[in-house]
Design an enzyme around this catalytic site. Structure first.
Site, short mmCIF file in Angstrom:
data_model
loop_
_atom_site.label_atom_id
_atom_site.label_comp_id
_atom_site.label_asym_id
_atom_site.label_seq_id
_atom_site.Cartn_x
_atom_site.Cartn_y
_atom_site.Cartn_z
N LYS A 1 53.91 -18.59 15.64
CA LYS A 1 52.83 -18.15 14.76
C LYS A 1 51.88 -19.33 14.55
O LYS A 1 52.29 -20.48 14.70
CB LYS A 1 53.39 -17.73 13.39
CG LYS A 1 52.50 -16.82 12.60
CD LYS A 1 52.59 -15.36 13.03
CE LYS A 1 51.52 -14.52 12.38
NZ LYS A 1 51.64 -13.09 12.73
N ASP B 1 45.91 -11.77 13.75
CA ASP B 1 46.64 -11.46 12.51
C ASP B 1 45.56 -11.37 11.43
O ASP B 1 44.38 -11.14 11.77
CB ASP B 1 47.67 -12.56 12.20
CG ASP B 1 48.63 -12.18 11.06
OD1 ASP B 1 49.50 -11.33 11.27
OD2 ASP B 1 48.48 -12.72 9.93
P1 NDP Z 1 43.38 -7.75 8.26
O1 NDP Z 1 42.79 -9.09 8.05
O2 NDP Z 1 42.76 -6.83 9.22
O3 NDP Z 1 43.51 -6.98 6.86
C1 NDP Z 1 44.22 -7.45 5.77
C2 NDP Z 1 43.97 -6.52 4.61
O4 NDP Z 1 44.81 -6.87 3.52
C3 NDP Z 1 42.54 -6.60 4.10
O5 NDP Z 1 42.17 -5.33 3.65
C4 NDP Z 1 42.64 -7.55 2.93
O6 NDP Z 1 41.63 -7.41 1.95
C5 NDP Z 1 43.98 -7.14 2.38
N1 NDP Z 1 44.58 -8.18 1.58
C6 NDP Z 1 44.80 -9.45 1.92
N2 NDP Z 1 45.36 -10.11 0.92
C7 NDP Z 1 45.49 -9.21 -0.07
C8 NDP Z 1 46.02 -9.27 -1.38
N3 NDP Z 1 46.52 -10.40 -1.86
N4 NDP Z 1 46.02 -8.13 -2.12
C9 NDP Z 1 45.52 -6.98 -1.61
N5 NDP Z 1 45.01 -6.87 -0.38
C10 NDP Z 1 45.01 -7.98 0.36
O7 NDP Z 1 44.91 -8.01 8.61
P2 NDP Z 1 45.92 -7.06 9.37
O8 NDP Z 1 45.71 -5.65 8.98
O9 NDP Z 1 45.90 -7.44 10.80
O10 NDP Z 1 47.31 -7.58 8.79
C11 NDP Z 1 47.89 -7.04 7.61
C12 NDP Z 1 49.37 -7.40 7.58
O11 NDP Z 1 50.01 -6.89 8.77
C13 NDP Z 1 49.67 -8.90 7.57
O12 NDP Z 1 50.87 -9.09 6.84
C14 NDP Z 1 49.94 -9.21 9.04
O13 NDP Z 1 50.74 -10.36 9.20
C15 NDP Z 1 50.68 -7.95 9.45
N6 NDP Z 1 50.70 -7.68 10.87
C16 NDP Z 1 49.53 -7.49 11.57
C17 NDP Z 1 49.58 -7.19 12.91
C18 NDP Z 1 48.35 -6.85 13.69
O14 NDP Z 1 48.49 -6.37 14.82
N7 NDP Z 1 47.16 -7.04 13.17
C19 NDP Z 1 50.87 -7.15 13.65
C20 NDP Z 1 52.03 -7.26 12.81
C21 NDP Z 1 51.92 -7.56 11.49
P3 NDP Z 1 40.16 -8.03 2.13
O15 NDP Z 1 39.45 -7.06 3.05
O16 NDP Z 1 39.59 -8.06 0.75
O17 NDP Z 1 40.35 -9.37 2.73
#
Ligand code: NDP
Length: 450
Positions: free
Chosen positions: A125, A165
């Protein structure tokens, strides 16, 4: 030889606060694998102590110039945790909260996730405390170029293949790939999640969210419950994983009624309007507050108005919940509310979104619960498909990638389910995932010697 308790106590006595989240992940895994770790072969090869230390941690300075000609400095990281099963593989996270503890937690979890896919990929990572929010495209490009100037020394298609991510999507991967190509003159599959036009796999953007729902659908079958048709669901987050979880839930006939971001939560009783959500988050990169302006029946709650000690998104009564935002976003208070409101299943889309106390509550109250390392493995699985397409200079159709994703998720679910059964913890997907993931990696480590 260190045993489970020695390792857990060693971590508890450490003074490094940033590592707490890493210890939380290690603690959960070690508790789960107690039934298997006592086997003499694992002890003889000191597998535990070898598994909890990353092979390598790289930390570097990233200097870049913003649009106002100011020189900015950030920190970059890559944690190469374990490559017993294949090249290190895991995403890059760009977020101000990134530090070495968070990346060790994510890298450690990635080892087991990648192992569960049955594919030849190890765990790693990386990322940076750089915040892409509010930056111009040009600033993001300058940062990505500077980040890759250092990172390229440690990665390669057979060495370490990063992906996206939080904060790293197709735009960032494109800039990172462009810089890698410029430095090395090599056009090779060193990153996954690339846009389709230069070697990306169709389905990669959808893969994690779709995979989460395929996995959840399979769990419903094992629990002899009805499928998703007409089920009311809650989803947190509004990024890549959340959006595609919502999309697949609709395709299977469910009604997802919530989403959230770092500033607030939307509850739309009629079902989240996916086109609006995509426009706000993917096209405009704006706040969810915008949603309530065009969908006046929907309720928007700001973070500062959340219930005491809990999160608004888990207050909504639903049958199935999908935490898809970030780590530790669903706590004990939230778990109690969900249970009181009759939740039947919780499937993790984000990495480690539920706290240990929340998980215990779900398990003690017969809520079907799946940990992220099993349920969200679809993203990395399709990334591995991208690696094989790049290596063989081929391109799969969307249908082929989706079919392979669905098969992979359903077979991970089966493996986890059967492992839990074999070890006398039927229905415990946490233990099933940790034991099955551990066995494949540990056996490879033994076969490869020290
Ligand atoms: P993105 O950056 O696309 O989206 C993250 C989302 O979570 C955004 O809507 C963000 O809000 C929100 N967010 C972040 N921090 C907080 C918080 N403290 N409270 C509420 N909402 C929050 O990331 P991903 O969708 O790619 O990733 C989301 C999760 O999935 C992570 O844990 C990541 O490690 C995991 N993951 C992702 C993969 C992938 O393929 N993308 C694969 C496997 C796991 P805002 O828009 O305001 O920033």
């Amino acid at each position: 030889m260190a045993n489970v308790d020695d390792i857990i106590n060693g971590f508890k006595n450490s003074n490094c606060a940033a590592d707490n989240i890493f210890f939380q992940a290690v603690d959960e895994v070690l508790e789960s694998i107690k039934p298997i770790i006592g086997e003499p072969i694992y002890n003889r090869h000191n597998i535990l102590e070898r598994l909890v230390s990353p092979d390598r941690e790289v930390k570097f300075k990233v200097t870049w110039m913003d649009d106002n000609q100011n020189i900015q400095v950030n920190t970059g990281y890559r944690v190469q945790f374990n490559n017993a099963l294949g090249p290190y593989k895991g995403g890059l996270r760009f977020h101000p909260s990134v530090n070495s503890g968070i990346l060790k937690f994510l890298g450690f979890e990635q080892i087991f996730k990648n192992s569960l896919t049955g594919l030849p990929i190890g765990g790693g990572k990386g990322g940076s405390d750089f915040n892409p929010k509010g930056k111009s495209d040009f600033e993001v490009m300058k940062f990505c170029s500077a980040f890759m100037t250092e990172l390229h020394k440690y990665i390669g298609p057979r060495i370490d293949v990063p992906a996206g991510d939080i904060g790293v999507g197709a735009r960032e991967i494109g800039y990172l790939f462009g810089e890698y190509k410029k430095i090395t003159s090599a056009y090779e599959g060193v990153l996954t999640g690339k846009p389709f036009m230069f070697g990306g796999s169709l389905m990669r953007p959808e893969a994690t969210g779709y995979g989460v729902v395929y996995f959840a659908d399979e769990m419903l079958k094992y629990a002899n419950k009805a499928d998703f048709k007409d089920r009311i669901c809650s989803v947190s987050g509004s990024g890549n994983v959340a959006i595609h979880t919502i999309e697949k839930l609709y395709q299977l006939g469910a009604k997802p009624v919530t989403c959230s971001d770092s500033k607030g939560t939307i509850y739309d009783q009629r079902g989240i309007a996916l086109d609006t959500l995509k426009d706000i988050k993917l096209n405009r990169r704006a706040s969810l507050e915008e949603y309530a302006k065009t969908h006046t029946d929907a309720i928007y709650t700001k973070v500062e108005d959340y219930p005491d000690g809990g999160h608004e998104v888990w207050q909504i009564p639903v049958e199935c919940a999908f935490p898809c935002a970030t780590q530790n976003e669903l706590n004990e208070v939230d778990a109690k509310t969900l249970i009181e409101n009759g939740v039947q299943m919780v499937t993790e889309g984000a990495n480690m979104p539920s706290t240990p106390k929340a998980i215990t509550l779900f398990q003690n109250n017969d809520v079907i619960f799946s940990p992220a390392k099993a349920a969200n493995a679809g993203g990395v699985a399709v990334s591995e498909f991208e690696m094989s397409q790049n290596a063989s200079m081929s391109k799969w159709t969307y249908e082929k990638a989706d079919e392979r994703l669905e098969q992979t998720m359903r077979s991970i679910c089966k493996r986890v389910h059967l492992t839990a059964k074999d070890y006398g913890v039927d229905g415990n997907y946490v233990d099933g995932a940790n034991i099955a993931g551990f066995k494949r990696v540990a056996d490879a480590m033994i076969a490869e010697g020290i």
